[in-house]
Write an enzyme that holds these catalytic residues in place. Structure first.
Site, PDB file in Angstrom:
ATOM      1  N   ARG A 195      46.723  30.935  50.822  1.00 18.58           N
ATOM      2  CA  ARG A 195      46.459  32.374  50.785  1.00 18.58           C
ATOM      3  C   ARG A 195      45.167  32.627  50.026  1.00 18.58           C
ATOM      4  O   ARG A 195      44.926  32.015  48.979  1.00 18.58           O
ATOM      5  CB  ARG A 195      47.616  33.111  50.097  1.00 18.58           C
ATOM      6  CG  ARG A 195      47.424  34.624  49.937  1.00 18.58           C
ATOM      7  CD  ARG A 195      48.624  35.226  49.218  1.00 18.58           C
ATOM      8  NE  ARG A 195      48.559  36.684  49.148  1.00 18.58           N
ATOM      9  CZ  ARG A 195      48.029  37.349  48.117  1.00 18.58           C
ATOM     10  NH1 ARG A 195      47.507  36.700  47.099  1.00 18.58           N
ATOM     11  NH2 ARG A 195      48.016  38.673  48.120  1.00 18.58           N
ATOM     12  N   HIS A 226      52.119  40.036  35.484  1.00 18.32           N
ATOM     13  CA  HIS A 226      51.128  40.597  34.579  1.00 18.32           C
ATOM     14  C   HIS A 226      50.777  42.020  35.025  1.00 18.32           C
ATOM     15  O   HIS A 226      51.114  42.446  36.126  1.00 18.32           O
ATOM     16  CB  HIS A 226      49.854  39.746  34.579  1.00 18.32           C
ATOM     17  CG  HIS A 226      49.125  39.783  35.885  1.00 18.32           C
ATOM     18  ND1 HIS A 226      49.571  39.102  37.015  1.00 18.32           N
ATOM     19  CD2 HIS A 226      47.985  40.444  36.274  1.00 18.32           C
ATOM     20  CE1 HIS A 226      48.755  39.334  38.019  1.00 18.32           C
ATOM     21  NE2 HIS A 226      47.792  40.145  37.614  1.00 18.32           N
ATOM     22  N   ASP A 258      47.135  44.482  35.118  1.00 15.26           N
ATOM     23  CA  ASP A 258      45.689  44.318  35.016  1.00 15.26           C
ATOM     24  C   ASP A 258      45.173  45.077  33.796  1.00 15.26           C
ATOM     25  O   ASP A 258      45.659  46.165  33.477  1.00 15.26           O
ATOM     26  CB  ASP A 258      44.993  44.825  36.280  1.00 15.26           C
ATOM     27  CG  ASP A 258      45.237  43.908  37.474  1.00 15.26           C
ATOM     28  OD1 ASP A 258      45.819  42.822  37.280  1.00 15.26           O
ATOM     29  OD2 ASP A 258      44.843  44.281  38.597  1.00 15.26           O
ATOM     30  N   HIS A 312      52.923  42.956  38.313  1.00 13.79           N
ATOM     31  CA  HIS A 312      52.919  42.336  39.630  1.00 13.79           C
ATOM     32  C   HIS A 312      52.701  40.837  39.491  1.00 13.79           C
ATOM     33  O   HIS A 312      52.332  40.336  38.423  1.00 13.79           O
ATOM     34  CB  HIS A 312      51.845  42.966  40.530  1.00 13.79           C
ATOM     35  CG  HIS A 312      50.466  43.010  39.930  1.00 13.79           C
ATOM     36  ND1 HIS A 312      50.097  43.896  38.942  1.00 13.79           N
ATOM     37  CD2 HIS A 312      49.343  42.272  40.188  1.00 13.79           C
ATOM     38  CE1 HIS A 312      48.835  43.717  38.604  1.00 13.79           C
ATOM     39  NE2 HIS A 312      48.353  42.713  39.346  1.00 13.79           N
TER      40      HIS A 312
END
Length: 345
Positions: free
Chosen positions: A291, A225, A227, A281
């Protein structure tokens, strides 16, 4: 664990189909998949910019500003050190974040309701409810917290509320400073960001990527996607997993515990008339290690109008609400975000 979202139960049909596909691949080796996996293992260190130079002499300041603008136009991503957010604050943020995600799943899913906040004010999300294939599934969970509603967290956890307040106070100043530098590089002394990107329109997202028993080449922590904001400030701590597109290939971003990652969003690409790049990304999963990350999204109000700051315009002008509505409509109808391509002239 009672804190884990029910990924395997909810997506059992998609995961079963994957197991059948992997069984077939073991018989008929898929060369292309192997090739793509090796590309994803390339690790890059993003440009690192020392923001302490902004408080030094004119020559040092100008060099730092050029580095920021160059990284925003060539990479769309860069790292900053000496950024003003202390290690003490980020350590507290991680501690509070871990404690929040360790809550029982049913409690996490109902925190907003218990605080009498609407889903637009505060929400907990996990997986991808609309996923019809594994490529649409995000193996992660997240809390979205609008800055205007941080005080509402006090009823749930005063330490969490005060820590988030400390973090966003500095992050907001950092975002405004970087936006001003990028505008200045275009020859503009713009008041747009001070007037439109207020705490009431920005938000924070705390992310957790649980260990995933399936290969990261098959199931992603966060699907590809761009941002939708002006820019994002990301702390990914010490566990890697972030990948971005560089020169047509997916490359891994090497973690830097001392740095924050800054990435350009769609609105800055449109506002700068394509000078600054909003880069696709994603986040890959890890089969053994969880994570965490925290992201600050620098957004305008919904009625703010975005238009290119220099002619001839590549994109037609649009409001942030119009953009968000179009993204949501596209995701619902096509399964993925189309983004700025919808707004080309």
């Amino acid at each position: 664990m009672e804190s884990e979202p029910p990924f395997q139960e909810t997506y059992k049909i998609l995961l079963r189909n994957l197991m059948e596909e992997e069984s077939a691949e073991r018989v008929h080796h898929d060369h292309e998949n192997s090739k793509n996996h090796s590309i994803s293992d390339i690790e890059y260190e993003l440009p690192v910019i020392d923001l302490s130079c902004l408080s030094l002499g004119d020559l040092c300041q100008e060099k730092c500003k050029r580095e920021i603008a160059d990284a925003a136009s060539k990479w769309g991503f860069f790292q900053v050190v000496n950024h003003g957010i202390s290690g003490e604050i980020t350590a507290r943020m991680r501690q509070q974040q871990v404690m929040l995600f360790r809550q029982p799943f049913h409690k996490k899913a109902n925190i907003g309701k218990s605080l009498k906040l609407s889903s637009t004010d505060f929400c907990y999300r996990w997986g991808t409810p609309t996923a019809t294939s594994l490529k649409q599934l995000s193996w992660s969970e997240a809390f979205r917290i609008p800055l205007s509603h941080i005080s509402g967290l006090k009823e749930f956890n005063t330490n969490l509320s005060s820590t988030v307040e400390d973090f966003v106070e500095v992050a907001s100043k950092l975002a405004q400073r970087i936006a001003e530098i990028l505008a200045e590089n275009l020859g503009l002394q713009s008041t747009f960001f001070v007037e439109n990107c207020l705490p009431s329109s920005c938000y924070l997202r705390m992310n957790r990527y649980p260990p995933c028993p399936i290969s990261s080449s098959k199931v992603l922590g966060l699907t590809p996607h761009t941002d939708s904001d002006f820019l994002t400030i990301l702390n990914q701590y010490q566990v890697g997993g972030l990948l971005l597109v560089k020169d047509g290939e997916w490359v891994r971003v090497k973690p830097n515990p001392q740095a924050l990652i800054i990435n350009i969003g769609d609105l800055f690409q449109a506002w700068s008339n394509g000078v600054y790049k909003s880069i696709e990304h994603k986040v890959v999963t890890n089969q053994e290690v969880e994570r965490f990350s925290i992201a600050y999204f620098f957004c305008p109000s919904y009625d703010a109008v975005i238009k290119s700051c220099m002619p001839p315009s590549i994109y037609r002008k649009f409001s942030f609400k119009e953009y968000r509505d179009q993204v949501q409509e596209d995701v619902k109808s096509t399964g993925s975000k189309i983004g700025l391509l919808r707004f080309l002239i």
